[in-house]
Structure formats: structure tokens, C-alpha cells
Write a protein that holds these residues in place. Structure first.
Motif, short mmCIF file in Angstrom:
data_model
loop_
_atom_site.label_atom_id
_atom_site.label_comp_id
_atom_site.label_asym_id
_atom_site.label_seq_id
_atom_site.Cartn_x
_atom_site.Cartn_y
_atom_site.Cartn_z
N GLY A 76 0.81 -1.22 0.00
CA GLY A 76 0.00 0.00 0.00
C GLY A 76 0.84 1.26 0.00
O GLY A 76 0.50 2.25 -0.65
N VAL A 77 1.95 1.24 0.74
CA VAL A 77 2.85 2.39 0.77
C VAL A 77 3.40 2.68 -0.63
O VAL A 77 3.38 3.82 -1.10
CB VAL A 77 4.01 2.14 1.76
CG1 VAL A 77 5.11 3.20 1.58
CG2 VAL A 77 3.51 2.17 3.20
N PHE A 78 3.89 1.65 -1.31
CA PHE A 78 4.47 1.86 -2.64
C PHE A 78 3.42 2.26 -3.67
O PHE A 78 3.70 3.02 -4.59
CB PHE A 78 5.25 0.62 -3.08
CG PHE A 78 6.54 0.42 -2.34
CD1 PHE A 78 7.51 1.41 -2.34
CD2 PHE A 78 6.79 -0.76 -1.65
CE1 PHE A 78 8.72 1.25 -1.66
CE2 PHE A 78 8.00 -0.94 -0.98
CZ PHE A 78 8.96 0.06 -0.97
N LYS A 79 2.22 1.76 -3.53
CA LYS A 79 1.16 2.13 -4.47
C LYS A 79 0.69 3.56 -4.25
O LYS A 79 0.14 4.19 -5.16
CB LYS A 79 -0.03 1.17 -4.33
CG LYS A 79 0.22 -0.22 -4.88
CD LYS A 79 -1.05 -0.95 -5.24
CE LYS A 79 -1.61 -0.44 -6.53
NZ LYS A 79 -2.75 -1.25 -7.03
N LEU A 101 7.89 -4.08 -3.09
CA LEU A 101 8.28 -3.22 -4.21
C LEU A 101 8.22 -3.99 -5.52
O LEU A 101 7.72 -3.49 -6.54
CB LEU A 101 9.70 -2.67 -3.97
CG LEU A 101 10.23 -1.69 -5.01
CD1 LEU A 101 9.37 -0.44 -5.09
CD2 LEU A 101 11.68 -1.31 -4.69
N ARG A 102 8.70 -5.23 -5.51
CA ARG A 102 8.64 -6.06 -6.70
C ARG A 102 7.19 -6.37 -7.08
O ARG A 102 6.85 -6.43 -8.27
CB ARG A 102 9.41 -7.36 -6.48
CG ARG A 102 10.91 -7.18 -6.30
CD ARG A 102 11.55 -8.51 -5.96
NE ARG A 102 11.43 -9.44 -7.06
CZ ARG A 102 11.41 -10.77 -6.91
NH1 ARG A 102 11.46 -11.30 -5.69
NH2 ARG A 102 11.31 -11.55 -7.96
N GLY A 103 6.35 -6.58 -6.07
CA GLY A 103 4.95 -6.88 -6.34
C GLY A 103 4.20 -5.72 -6.97
O GLY A 103 3.33 -5.91 -7.83
N VAL A 104 4.53 -4.50 -6.55
CA VAL A 104 3.89 -3.31 -7.11
C VAL A 104 4.42 -3.01 -8.51
O VAL A 104 3.69 -2.46 -9.34
CB VAL A 104 4.10 -2.10 -6.16
CG1 VAL A 104 3.62 -0.81 -6.81
CG2 VAL A 104 3.37 -2.33 -4.85
N LYS A 109 12.89 -3.61 -13.42
CA LYS A 109 14.14 -4.11 -12.87
C LYS A 109 14.46 -3.31 -11.61
O LYS A 109 14.51 -2.07 -11.65
CB LYS A 109 15.28 -3.97 -13.88
CG LYS A 109 15.11 -4.81 -15.14
CD LYS A 109 16.26 -4.56 -16.11
CE LYS A 109 16.08 -5.36 -17.39
NZ LYS A 109 17.17 -5.10 -18.36
N ILE A 110 14.67 -4.03 -10.51
CA ILE A 110 14.93 -3.38 -9.23
C ILE A 110 16.41 -3.47 -8.90
O ILE A 110 17.02 -4.54 -8.99
CB ILE A 110 14.12 -4.07 -8.10
CG1 ILE A 110 12.63 -4.15 -8.47
CG2 ILE A 110 14.34 -3.34 -6.77
CD1 ILE A 110 11.94 -2.82 -8.59
#
Length: 320
Positions: A76-79, A101-104, A109-110
Motif C-alpha cells: 500500500g505504501v508503494f502504491k 516493491l517487486r509486487g507493485v 528491474k529493481i
């Protein structure tokens, strides 16, 4: 900017880092009252699950915490698209944060800038201590499936489930060469083998002290192909003789002044791609009073640079 306070020390070798997050959080609220407009508190629940996992301490509680709290809340934070400044109790939490972060951003590429005295790339298969804060990058990369710890079928199943939490089918795999270490100086044989096998870049303390600008420039080149960069700072990157308030001190690290300069350079150079800044492993119960001021000066500097360079909400940056 959104202040995330992550009060969870399931992976730590010593208790007290939860208090460190709370102290820094209170100090930042006093310094920057506007930051209270966007705050998230993530706290581990006190569980008493039946233990079955032999080679990772508090594994059961950690698994539930990542699955039901840490990953969904950081998702939720990243979204929200607010820039996260994360105060985390200890480094096992970085696994859940990166999975979020990867899920959002499943197609991006991270890259990870990892400032730490330790490689934190163990797994349950090769860890001698069983402390989870030594395993988050091992979970993220998930490349070791055997070792001197003979996991049984149940343990193997849940370890595999843990390493895939928060990730849907088709999500871009994390490339170990997009992990860049700064300041790592205490590793074990299995970690050295992982670093060598996957060609993970590592800037040692002497490299940083000799030419900090060149190290940062090279890191920028190494991560040129990534879309987003996560910056994780473990305070034990500092010399254990100069900064004592952390669970596993190591000597021959950076001075507080050197760390401040390094962080400023990284924040400036990676500003266009920076996804979050995390500061972790501050434990006031094992240190001295002056260490808190060292971290507050570091945070003041970081907030100023974030407001100047990163993609943060202008209203929250009125205090900079």
C-alpha cells in the motif's frame, strides 16, 4: 514523503532495536511536524506459534508477519506514490519491503544499494546462527537450496513459500548483479561464494575512503539498466569503535562523517530512480547516548536531499 516506522525485531540477535525506531520516530515528528500527515506504523504482533523450523529463529512468526502485515502494508505504501522514508528495527525486514516493491512493479528491474558491514545473504541452509537478519538477501535471491543444515521436507516447503511471498507469476526475477554492496567487511565462506558466483559488486571500506566519488559513479554505471533503486542503510556500516548503538558491531568501518557524505552522494546520483530510503539496526540499549545525535544529523541531511532531489510531495517538503 511518507514516514514508515517498522517496529519488528523478529530477526535480530539482540533486543532493543524496536526502541531505536520509536526514539527516531518521535524525534522526527518533533523536528518536522508536517510529516505526521503521512505516516505508517507497521508493528509485529506478539505471537506464540508452535515452532518447527530448526535453522531460522522465529521463522514461524516471521513468515506470518511478512505474509499478513509487512508485505501487504508496504504494498500500500508503494502504491500510494509517496516517497517512503523507512525506519526499520532490523534488517530481516528488508526482504518483505523488497517483495512489496517487486509486487507493485512486477515488470521493472529493481536495483538495491546495500550499505552494511554484513552481506546478509545467508539462508536457512547455510546459516550457523539462525538469525533472520543475516538472511534477507538470501531469501530475495533464493539461489541456495542445500547446505550444512539438512532441512526436512516441511522446512523446505515453508522456506520456498517464504521466498515467494508477495510475488505473482510473471514477476521479473531479481538479478543478483543489481545488488551493490557498500562497506561489507564481515562475511562467511558461503556468503563469499555467493558473491563470487553471482558477481555481486562490493565496494569495501578502503575503496570508499580512497575515492568515494569513483565508487558512487561506478555503482551508478552498474545500475544503469535498472528502473528503480532501493537504498538500505544498516548503521553498522559505521566503525564499531565510533558508533556503538547496533546489535552486531564491526570495527574498521566508515566514520559518521564519511557515511553522511556517502549517503548524500548516493541520494543525489540516484534521485531519479530512488524508490525508498531505509535506515535500520539502531539499538540504543547497547550503545551510548551520543549515537542518537549522529543518526538525527544523518536523517536531517537525508531529508534535505530527498526533498531537493527525489520525487516527494512538495507540501511535505515545506520543512526542508
Amino acid at each position: 514523503m511518507i514516514l514508515v516506522s517498522l517496529i519488528a525485531e523478529l530477526g535480530a540477535s539482540k533486543h532493543g532495536s524496536n526502541q531505536g525506531v520509536q526514539e527516531l520516530r518521535r524525534a522526527l515528528i518533533e523536528r518536522y511536524p508536517e510529516i505526521t500527515e503521512h505516516m505508517v506504523l507497521i508493528r509485529q504482533k506478539q505471537c506464540a506459534l508452535e515452532t518447527f523450523f530448526r535453522y531460522a529463529k522465529n521463522f514461524e512468526d516471521y513468515y506470518i508477519f511478512c505474509r499478513d502485515s509487512l508485505i501487504p502494508k508496504m504494498h500500500g505504501v508503494f502504491k500510494s506514490k509517496n516517497f517512503p522514508l523507512i525506519l526499520s528495527s532490523e534488517h530481516s525486514n528488508v526482504f518483505g519491503i523488497l517483495q512489496s516493491l517487486r509486487g507493485v512493479h512486477p515488470n521493472k528491474k529493481i536495483g538495491v544499494l546495500y550499505l552494511d558491514a554484513h552481506a546478509d545473504i545467508h539462508t536457512a541452509y547455510d546459516s550457523d546462527t539462525g538469525h533472520l537478519h543475516g538472511m534477507p538477501l538470501g531469501m530475495l535471491i533464493n539461489a541456495i537450496h542445500s547446505g550444512h543444515n539438512p532441512l526436512n521436507a516441511q522446512e523446505e516447503y515453508y522456506w520456498k513459500q517464504l521466498c515467494s511471498l508477495g510475488i505473482k507469476e510473471g514477476t521479473k526475477a531479481f538479478d543478483p548483479q543489481h545488488l551493490v554492496y557498500f562497506g561489507v567487511r564481515s562475511t562467511e565462506k558461503s556468503e563469499d561464494a555467493m558473491i563470487a558466483t553471482h558477481h555481486i559488486p562490493l565496494f569495501r571500506v578502503q575503496d570508499i575512503q580512497a575515492d568515494m566519488q569513483a565508487c558512487v559513479q561506478k555503482a551508478q554505471t552498474l545500475l544503469e539498466a535498472v528502473d528503480l533503486v532501493y537504498l538500505s542503510l544498516d548503521v553498522d556500516i559505521m566503525d564499531g569503535k565510533l558508533f556503538r548503538s547496533t546489535g552486531v558491531r564491526e570495527n574498521n568501518g566508515l566514520s559518521p562523517e564519511e557515511l553522511k557524505t556517502l549517503l548524500e552522494l548516493l541520494l543525489k546520483r540516484f534521485a531519479p530512480k530512488l524508490a525508498a530510503l531505509e535506515i535500520t539496526e539502531y539499538n540504543p540499549e547497547v550503545g551510548i547516548r551520543g549515537d542518537k545525535q549522529v543518526l538525527l544529523e544523518l536523517l536531517d541531511s537525508a531529508i534535505g536531499h530527498l526533498c531537493k532531489n527525489a520525487k516527494v510531495r512538495p507540501k511535505i517538503c515545506n520543512y526542508c
